[in-house]
Every structure is written in structure tokens, then in C-alpha cells.
Design an enzyme around this catalytic site. Structure first.
Site, PDB file in Angstrom:
ATOM      1  N   LYS A   1     -55.012 -15.204 -32.329  1.00  9.42           N
ATOM      2  CA  LYS A   1     -54.612 -13.886 -32.825  1.00  9.42           C
ATOM      3  C   LYS A   1     -54.125 -12.967 -31.711  1.00  9.42           C
ATOM      4  CE  LYS A   1     -57.066 -13.823 -37.202  1.00  9.42           C
ATOM      5  NZ  LYS A   1     -58.104 -13.195 -38.051  1.00  9.42           N
TER       6      LYS A   1
ATOM      7  N   ARG B   1     -63.333 -19.993 -37.668  1.00  8.24           N
ATOM      8  CA  ARG B   1     -62.124 -20.487 -38.333  1.00  8.24           C
ATOM      9  C   ARG B   1     -61.034 -20.650 -37.279  1.00  8.24           C
ATOM     10  NH1 ARG B   1     -57.496 -18.174 -40.490  1.00  8.24           N
ATOM     11  NH2 ARG B   1     -56.668 -19.134 -42.392  1.00  8.24           N
TER      12      ARG B   1
END
Length: 283
Positions: free
Chosen positions: A225, A259
Site C-alpha cells: 500500500k 492480508r
């Protein structure tokens, strides 16, 4: 220094598998069947390639597969319910037919969730924590499946950041309880990268343990991210080292799941962190 004792919590059943809610961090492998995901768009949106990627992730140690049919990167374009259904349902059916692994469906849309449940998914992962559409909670409650409820908001504007995140998650929990979703079928996700500034994202990773006061297991999703890219100045494809650091923080913060895109390396990071925390015999 005294060794930390591994705490054994309750059991959450997802599909045909039982997971400890505390004492171990499991790895959720990401399968994006989208043409435009921020880091791997178009790589797995053909069934044969998707199935091979699932096989690879299972060999590398994935404990759960999360399938998503709409990119939720910053500035993403929403697609219709039917287009998302057409992307995810054939893949859910194919993965379920070929592999013995629980499947999570990443969607915030009731129609897509219902179609995925009909196709055989085992969990719903909602990036809006039941707050996008009023029918989502009822769909999940009716199915009896577990769900992951993520913190999200339109603007990164907070008075007291962690208190506001906790309050947002509590609103999701209230919706879940009202709909009849069972308490022991709920995970919470602090929502790194969603409705948060760069500084907010670093803070919520650092302060994960504070969210345990809500009383639910946590899932952490930081893989590749922007918080990593902004810190290290790296493109999405070069963010594995930063992701591994966040995974270790997930272990230290008592997360039930991380995740991730890169399963093998993150499984190793979890094992190493747990060996240091709990001793080699418990890693």
C-alpha cells in the site's frame, strides 16, 4: 527477560477450517480478478491464471484466499454489480471445485455478496464495514457466514484519531448486531489506506493493540500500500520489504490475519516473529 506465553483464544470456523482467534497470525492470500488493481491489475483476471496463482499461494502456505472483483485503489472507478458478479462467481466456483481452502469474497455490495455466497464463498470481507448499503448486513446475517468489517470513511478528517477509528468500527458492530450477525463470526480491520492520511496509516499500525478493547479479532491489510511507498519511495512492485515489516507489526499487535500479495515471504515473517515471541517450539 521472561518469554511471552502464547495465548490460546476461541475458535472461529471459516469454511471447513478452524482458526484460533488469538495466539497465531494466519496469512490471507490476495487474488484480484480485476484489470486495474493498483499492484497486480490484469495478472489474474483469467480463470486458468487465477487458479495457478491460488495453487502457488497454497503451496507457499496461505491459510485463506481473498477474492476481489473491483479495484478499491485510490481514485478507482466503481463497476456495476453484474460486472463484479461476472468476474468473481466463476472464479469462486472454480477455486472451490479444485482446492480445499476457505474463500473470502472482498465486496461491499449486497448483490455481489449474495451471488458469491450462492457460489460457495465462506466469508465476506466488506471494506465499508456494512455502512455502504443498508442491505449488506442482512445478506451476511442470513447466510450465517463470518465477515470482516473494515474501518473506512470518505474524508481523512478526525478529532481524536484512534478514538474515532474505534467509534467507526463500533458503528459497524452495531449494524451487525442489529441484523443478527453472530458475535463470534466477526473480524475487524483498521482500514490501512482507506480514509486516512499517511500519518494516520502509520499511527494505526503502531497502535493496533488498542483496538483489542473492542473485543474482536483483527485483520491487517497493508500489502504494497501507499503508506509503504510514501515511506520508502518505492513503486507498488517494490514494496515487499516494507510489507514484511507491517506483517511483523501485525504479529506483535495480536492480529488474527494479515492480508498479503506475497504469501511465501509473509508466512516466513510470521514464523520468525512468532519464534522470537513465543520460542522455537511454538513457532
Amino acid at each position: 527477560m521472561a518469554q511471552i506465553t502464547r495465548r490460546q483464544g476461541s475458535i472461529m470456523r471459516i469454511g471447513n477450517r478452524e482458526y484460533q482467534t488469538t495466539g497465531h497470525t494466519y496469512v490471507m492470500g490476495i487474488l484480484n480478478v480485476t484489470p486495474d488493481s493498483f499492484s497486480d491489475g490484469g495478472k489474474w483476471n483469467h480463470r486458468d491464471r487465477a487458479l495457478q496463482h491460488v495453487a502457488d499461494m497454497l503451496e507457499e502456505g496461505a491459510d485463506l484466499i481473498d477474492i476481489g472483483g473491483e479495484s478499491t485503489r485510490p481514485g478507482y472507478e466503481k463497476i456495476s454489480d453484474q460486472e463484479e458478479i461476472d468476474r468473481v462467481v466463476p472464479v469462486i466456483e472454480a477455486v472451490k471445485a479444485r482446492f480445499d481452502i476457505p474463500i473470502s469474497l472482498d465486496t461491499y455490495k449486497p448483490a455481489v455478496a449474495a451471488a458469491g455466497i450462492q457460489a460457495g464463498c465462506h466469508m465476506i470481507n466488506d471494506i465499508w464495514g456494512l455502512q455502504y448499503h443498508k442491505d449488506m448486513a442482512e445478506v451476511i446475517a442470513h447466510s450465517g457466514l463470518p465477515c470482516c468489517l473494515m474501518h473506512n470513511r470518505e474524508q481523512a478528517e478526525y478529532d481524536r484519531f484512534m478514538e474515532d477509528v474505534a467509534a467507526g468500527l463500533e458503528r459497524s458492530l452495531q449494524i451487525a448486531r442489529k441484523a443478527g450477525i453472530q458475535e463470534d463470526r466477526i473480524l475487524l480491520d483498521p482500514g490501512v489506506g482507506f480514509g486516512k492520511s499517511y500519518e494516520n496509516n502509520l499511527e494505526v499500525i503502531r497502535r493496533l493493540k488498542e483496538l483489542h478493547t473492542l473485543g474482536y479479532p483483527l485483520l491487517l491489510g497493508c500489502s504494497r500500500k501507499s503508506v509503504i511507498g510514501l515511506t520508502l519511495g518505492t513503486a507498488a512492485s517494490q514494496r515487499l520489504p516494507g510489507t514484511l515489516v507491517t506483517t511483523v507489526f501485525g504479529v506483535l499487535g495480536g492480529c488474527m490475519f494479515v492480508r498479503v500479495h506475497d504469501v511465501k515471504e509473509n508466512v516466513q515473517a510470521v514464523r520468525m516473529a512468532e519464534a522470537i515471541l513465543y520460542g522455537p517450539d511454538q513457532a
